[in-house]
Design a protein around this motif. Structure first.
Motif, PDB file in Angstrom:
ATOM      1  N   GLY A  66      12.041  53.363  32.883  1.00 19.22           N
ATOM      2  CA  GLY A  66      12.433  54.420  33.796  1.00 19.22           C
ATOM      3  C   GLY A  66      11.993  54.047  35.196  1.00 19.22           C
ATOM      4  O   GLY A  66      11.015  53.310  35.380  1.00 19.22           O
ATOM      5  N   GLY A  67      12.707  54.552  36.197  1.00 24.81           N
ATOM      6  CA  GLY A  67      12.356  54.327  37.596  1.00 24.81           C
ATOM      7  C   GLY A  67      11.967  55.646  38.240  1.00 24.81           C
ATOM      8  O   GLY A  67      12.766  56.594  38.257  1.00 24.81           O
ATOM      9  N   TRP A  68      10.747  55.734  38.753  1.00 23.09           N
ATOM     10  CA  TRP A  68      10.192  56.981  39.291  1.00 23.09           C
ATOM     11  C   TRP A  68      10.174  56.940  40.805  1.00 23.09           C
ATOM     12  O   TRP A  68       9.729  55.962  41.401  1.00 23.09           O
ATOM     13  CB  TRP A  68       8.786  57.199  38.732  1.00 23.09           C
ATOM     14  CG  TRP A  68       8.768  57.298  37.234  1.00 23.09           C
ATOM     15  CD1 TRP A  68       8.602  56.284  36.329  1.00 23.09           C
ATOM     16  CD2 TRP A  68       8.978  58.495  36.465  1.00 23.09           C
ATOM     17  NE1 TRP A  68       8.678  56.779  35.050  1.00 23.09           N
ATOM     18  CE2 TRP A  68       8.902  58.124  35.102  1.00 23.09           C
ATOM     19  CE3 TRP A  68       9.212  59.834  36.796  1.00 23.09           C
ATOM     20  CZ2 TRP A  68       9.057  59.050  34.073  1.00 23.09           C
ATOM     21  CZ3 TRP A  68       9.363  60.753  35.767  1.00 23.09           C
ATOM     22  CH2 TRP A  68       9.286  60.358  34.424  1.00 23.09           C
ATOM     23  N   GLU A  69      10.594  58.026  41.414  1.00 20.84           N
ATOM     24  CA  GLU A  69      10.757  58.053  42.869  1.00 20.84           C
ATOM     25  C   GLU A  69       9.499  58.533  43.592  1.00 20.84           C
ATOM     26  O   GLU A  69       8.820  59.457  43.136  1.00 20.84           O
ATOM     27  CB  GLU A  69      11.910  58.992  43.227  1.00 20.84           C
ATOM     28  CG  GLU A  69      12.198  59.030  44.725  1.00 20.84           C
ATOM     29  CD  GLU A  69      13.539  59.655  45.057  1.00 20.84           C
ATOM     30  OE1 GLU A  69      14.032  60.489  44.265  1.00 20.84           O
ATOM     31  OE2 GLU A  69      14.089  59.294  46.107  1.00 20.84           O
ATOM     32  N   VAL A  70       9.210  57.894  44.712  1.00 17.34           N
ATOM     33  CA  VAL A  70       8.239  58.432  45.672  1.00 17.34           C
ATOM     34  C   VAL A  70       8.923  58.480  47.039  1.00 17.34           C
ATOM     35  O   VAL A  70       9.998  57.903  47.233  1.00 17.34           O
ATOM     36  CB  VAL A  70       6.933  57.612  45.735  1.00 17.34           C
ATOM     37  CG1 VAL A  70       6.159  57.729  44.428  1.00 17.34           C
ATOM     38  CG2 VAL A  70       7.204  56.157  46.085  1.00 17.34           C
ATOM     39  N   ALA A  71       8.265  59.178  47.993  1.00 20.86           N
ATOM     40  CA  ALA A  71       8.956  59.546  49.227  1.00 20.86           C
ATOM     41  C   ALA A  71       9.310  58.374  50.133  1.00 20.86           C
ATOM     42  O   ALA A  71      10.405  58.328  50.703  1.00 20.86           O
ATOM     43  CB  ALA A  71       8.102  60.549  50.007  1.00 20.86           C
ATOM     44  N   ASP A  72       8.403  57.440  50.291  1.00 19.31           N
ATOM     45  CA  ASP A  72       8.648  56.405  51.306  1.00 19.31           C
ATOM     46  C   ASP A  72       7.769  55.179  51.034  1.00 19.31           C
ATOM     47  O   ASP A  72       7.040  55.130  50.035  1.00 19.31           O
ATOM     48  CB  ASP A  72       8.375  56.970  52.714  1.00 19.31           C
ATOM     49  CG  ASP A  72       7.001  57.611  52.822  1.00 19.31           C
ATOM     50  OD1 ASP A  72       6.078  57.177  52.092  1.00 19.31           O
ATOM     51  OD2 ASP A  72       6.843  58.560  53.625  1.00 19.31           O
ATOM     52  N   ALA A  73       7.823  54.216  51.952  1.00 14.20           N
ATOM     53  CA  ALA A  73       7.096  52.956  51.757  1.00 14.20           C
ATOM     54  C   ALA A  73       5.586  53.193  51.678  1.00 14.20           C
ATOM     55  O   ALA A  73       4.886  52.540  50.892  1.00 14.20           O
ATOM     56  CB  ALA A  73       7.432  51.980  52.888  1.00 14.20           C
ATOM     57  N   ASN A  74       5.081  54.115  52.480  1.00  9.97           N
ATOM     58  CA  ASN A  74       3.639  54.398  52.436  1.00  9.97           C
ATOM     59  C   ASN A  74       3.227  54.944  51.083  1.00  9.97           C
ATOM     60  O   ASN A  74       2.180  54.580  50.537  1.00  9.97           O
ATOM     61  CB  ASN A  74       3.256  55.420  53.519  1.00  9.97           C
ATOM     62  CG  ASN A  74       3.301  54.792  54.899  1.00  9.97           C
ATOM     63  OD1 ASN A  74       3.226  53.569  55.027  1.00  9.97           O
ATOM     64  ND2 ASN A  74       3.457  55.618  55.917  1.00  9.97           N
ATOM     65  N   ALA A  75       4.040  55.847  50.548  1.00 12.75           N
ATOM     66  CA  ALA A  75       3.742  56.432  49.240  1.00 12.75           C
ATOM     67  C   ALA A  75       3.793  55.351  48.161  1.00 12.75           C
ATOM     68  O   ALA A  75       2.956  55.333  47.247  1.00 12.75           O
ATOM     69  CB  ALA A  75       4.712  57.562  48.923  1.00 12.75           C
ATOM     70  N   LEU A  76       4.755  54.454  48.273  1.00 12.73           N
ATOM     71  CA  LEU A  76       4.858  53.371  47.282  1.00 12.73           C
ATOM     72  C   LEU A  76       3.619  52.474  47.342  1.00 12.73           C
ATOM     73  O   LEU A  76       3.056  52.106  46.302  1.00 12.73           O
ATOM     74  CB  LEU A  76       6.139  52.561  47.512  1.00 12.73           C
ATOM     75  CG  LEU A  76       6.398  51.450  46.487  1.00 12.73           C
ATOM     76  CD1 LEU A  76       6.512  52.008  45.068  1.00 12.73           C
ATOM     77  CD2 LEU A  76       7.663  50.672  46.855  1.00 12.73           C
TER      78      LEU A  76
END
Ligand SMILES: [Fe+2]
Length: 299
Positions: A66-76
Motif C-alpha cells: 500500500g502507498g500512504w500519503e503525507v502532506a509534503d516533502a517535509n512530512a515525508l
C-alpha cells in the motif's frame, strides 16, 4: 509525530496484469487508464486521483504494498526519520518508480511482519474525469483514501506497536474471534485508522496470508451498486470469499470476491466515518450484524 493521512494507492504484482485490470473494470466498475505507460503495467482509476490500483508485471501473483500519503516533502522526510529512529531500513524510490506511482517522491520500508509499505507525497489529481466502466456513480474516497487493506501480522503485538507508535495510526477496534480450526490460535484483527475519518484504513490479522494480503476494501456510494456488482460477479462465475453482510465495527455492508491472483476484494457501502477526538477504541467479539458467511479458500 507525523501521521499518515490516507491510503493513496495499492500495488499488485501479477503474472497477467491485464486480467486484473479487466476484473477491476468489468466487475468492480473502475476505469482503465494508461498511467505513465510503463511497460507491462496496468492502472485502475477510481476518482480524481491519477489512479488508485497499480498492477505491475511479475513472476507470481501477490499484493506488493500500500502507498500512504503525507502532506509534503517535509512530512515525508520526517516520517523517514521516524522509521529510521525505530530501526527500519528506509529506501527512497527512484524517479522512474515515482513516475509509475504518479507521485513526486516516496520511500519504502517493511513493517515487523515483513509487509512492504510505501509513504509518498505529491500526488496531484489529473485532468481525466472518472467514468465507470459499469455503473458506479462514485467510489467513496474524498479525503479518506481509496479504502482499506488488511495485512498479515502473525507477530501482532510488534506490528501493531510499529503502526501505532512509529506511524501514528490510531486504534479503532480490536476484534477477537474463535480459532478457525483446532490447534491454531483464536483469530484477532486489529483495526486502525489513519489521519482521516474512515473507520479503518489498515487492519492487522494474526495469521499469515500466502499472497501478502488478507483483503482490500473499496467503497461505493449506493447500495444498488453493491448489488449490481454482485450480480455481475455471480454471472461471471467468479468465486466469493463471503456472502453479503454488514460488519459491526465500521457498519460496512459488503461482500468479498476472490479476484485474479487470489486477491480478495471487499466491495462495500455505508462505512462509518468518525471524529477521532470523540471516540473510544472498541474491543469486540462479533464481526457481523448479519450475513458475511465466509468460504475460506484454504478450507
Ligand atoms: Fe474489510
Amino acid at each position: 509525530m507525523i501521521k499518515l493521512s490516507n491510503l493513496g494507492y495499492v500495488i499488485l504484482s501479477m503474472q497477467d496484469p491485464a486480467s486484473w485490470q479487466a476484473f477491476g473494470t468489468d466487475m468492480l466498475g473502475m476505469m482503465a487508464v494508461p498511467g505513465n505507460g510503463a511497460e507491462g503495467h496496468c492502472f485502475l482509476k477510481m476518482d480524481e486521483a491519477p489512479h488508485r490500483i497499480i498492477i505491475e508485471p511479475a513472476s507470481d501473483d501477490r499484493f506488493a504494498c500500500g502507498g500512504w500519503e503525507v502532506a509534503d516533502a517535509n512530512a515525508l522526510a520526517a516520517v523517514a526519520k521516524q522509521l529510521e529512529a525505530a530501526g527500519c531500513t528506509v529506501t527512497p524510490g527512484t524517479a522512474e518508480e515515482s513516475d509509475v506511482r504518479a507521485v513526486t517522491a516516496f520511500v519504502h520500508t517493511n513493517d515487523p511482519a515483513g509487509n512492504r509499505l510505501e509513504v509518498f507525497h505529491g500526488r496531484a489529481s489529473d485532468a481525466t474525469p472518472f467514468t465507470s466502466a459499469t455503473d458506479v456513480n462514485r467510489f467513496v474516497t474524498e479525503g479518506i483514501g481509496l479504502g482499506h487493506i488488511v495485512v498479515p501480522a502473525p507477530n501482532m503485538d510488534e506490528t501493531h506497536d510499529f503502526y501505532a507508535s512509529v506511524l501514528g495510526f490510531g486504534d479503532s477496534d480490536d476484534l477477537n474471534l474463535p480459532a478457525p480450526a483446532e490447534g491454531v490460535p483464536p483469530m484477532r484483527i486489529r483495526f486502525m485508522h489513519a489521519d482521516n475519518p474512515r473507520h479503518h484504513s489498515l487492519a492487522l490479522f494474526n495469521f499469515p496470508a500466502e499472497n501478502g494480503l488478507v483483503h482490500m476494501m473499496v467503497e461505493v456510494d449506493e447500495l444498488d451498486t453493491v448489488g449490481k456488482a454482485l450480480d455481475r460477479i455471480n454471472a461471471a462465475g467468479i468465486p466469493l470469499m463471503s456472502s453479503l453482510g454488514r460488519h459491526c465495527n465500521d457498519n460496512m455492508l459488503s461482500f468479498y470476491v476472490i479476484g485474479p491472483g487470489g486477491i480478495i476484494v471487499e466491495y462495500g457501502w455505508d462505512g462509518l466515518q468518525l471524529d477521532w477526538d470523540n471516540f473510544e477504541p472498541t474491543v469486540s467479539t462479533e464481526g457481523d450484524t448479519w450475513g458475511h458467511h465466509y468460504n475460506m479458500p484454504s478450507e
